[in-house]
Motif scaffolding. Sequence first.
Motif, PDB file in Angstrom:
ATOM      1  N   VAL A   7     -11.049  -1.345  -3.842  1.00 36.82           N
ATOM      2  CA  VAL A   7     -11.084   0.021  -4.385  1.00 36.82           C
ATOM      3  C   VAL A   7     -10.857   1.030  -3.262  1.00 36.82           C
ATOM      4  N   SER A   8     -11.476   0.813  -2.117  1.00 39.19           N
ATOM      5  CA  SER A   8     -11.293   1.711  -0.975  1.00 39.19           C
ATOM      6  C   SER A   8      -9.837   1.730  -0.513  1.00 39.19           C
ATOM      7  N   VAL A  11      -7.775   3.729  -3.069  1.00 43.31           N
ATOM      8  CA  VAL A  11      -8.030   5.165  -2.925  1.00 43.31           C
ATOM      9  C   VAL A  11      -7.320   5.705  -1.682  1.00 43.31           C
ATOM     10  N   LEU A  12      -7.419   5.011  -0.565  1.00 40.56           N
ATOM     11  CA  LEU A  12      -6.776   5.435   0.668  1.00 40.56           C
ATOM     12  C   LEU A  12      -5.251   5.467   0.512  1.00 40.56           C
ATOM     13  N   SER A  14      -3.582   5.804  -2.258  1.00 41.34           N
ATOM     14  CA  SER A  14      -3.260   6.887  -3.183  1.00 41.34           C
ATOM     15  C   SER A  14      -3.271   8.238  -2.475  1.00 41.34           C
ATOM     16  N   LEU A  15      -4.266   8.478  -1.634  1.00 37.75           N
ATOM     17  CA  LEU A  15      -4.345   9.733  -0.885  1.00 37.75           C
ATOM     18  C   LEU A  15      -3.164   9.884   0.076  1.00 37.75           C
TER      19      LEU A  15
END
Length: 89
Positions: A7-8, A11-12, A14-15
């Motif tokens: 998940v991390s 998210v990273l 995606s950012l």
Amino acid sequence: MKKVLKVSAIVLASLLLIALVATFILPIFLEQPLKKALVEEFDKQTKQNYELGFDELDISLFSRSISVDSIFVKPDSTSPHVQQITATS
């Protein structure tokens, strides 16, 4: 624990993707408002006695820079307050 890392990472990633896309998309939307703001501020500062123009405005978020090409300033022919400007180099 693997799920948290997965998940991390998503998210990273995606950012980073959003930041990369914004670097190329935002200048397209910022160019016209910035041109308008520059001309309006110049008019305000010169009391509309001079006209500001330029050929190209380039905004680069990646290098954090703004460049303007072929700037010209000419007196407003209808203004009675125009003064002669000379420059030497």
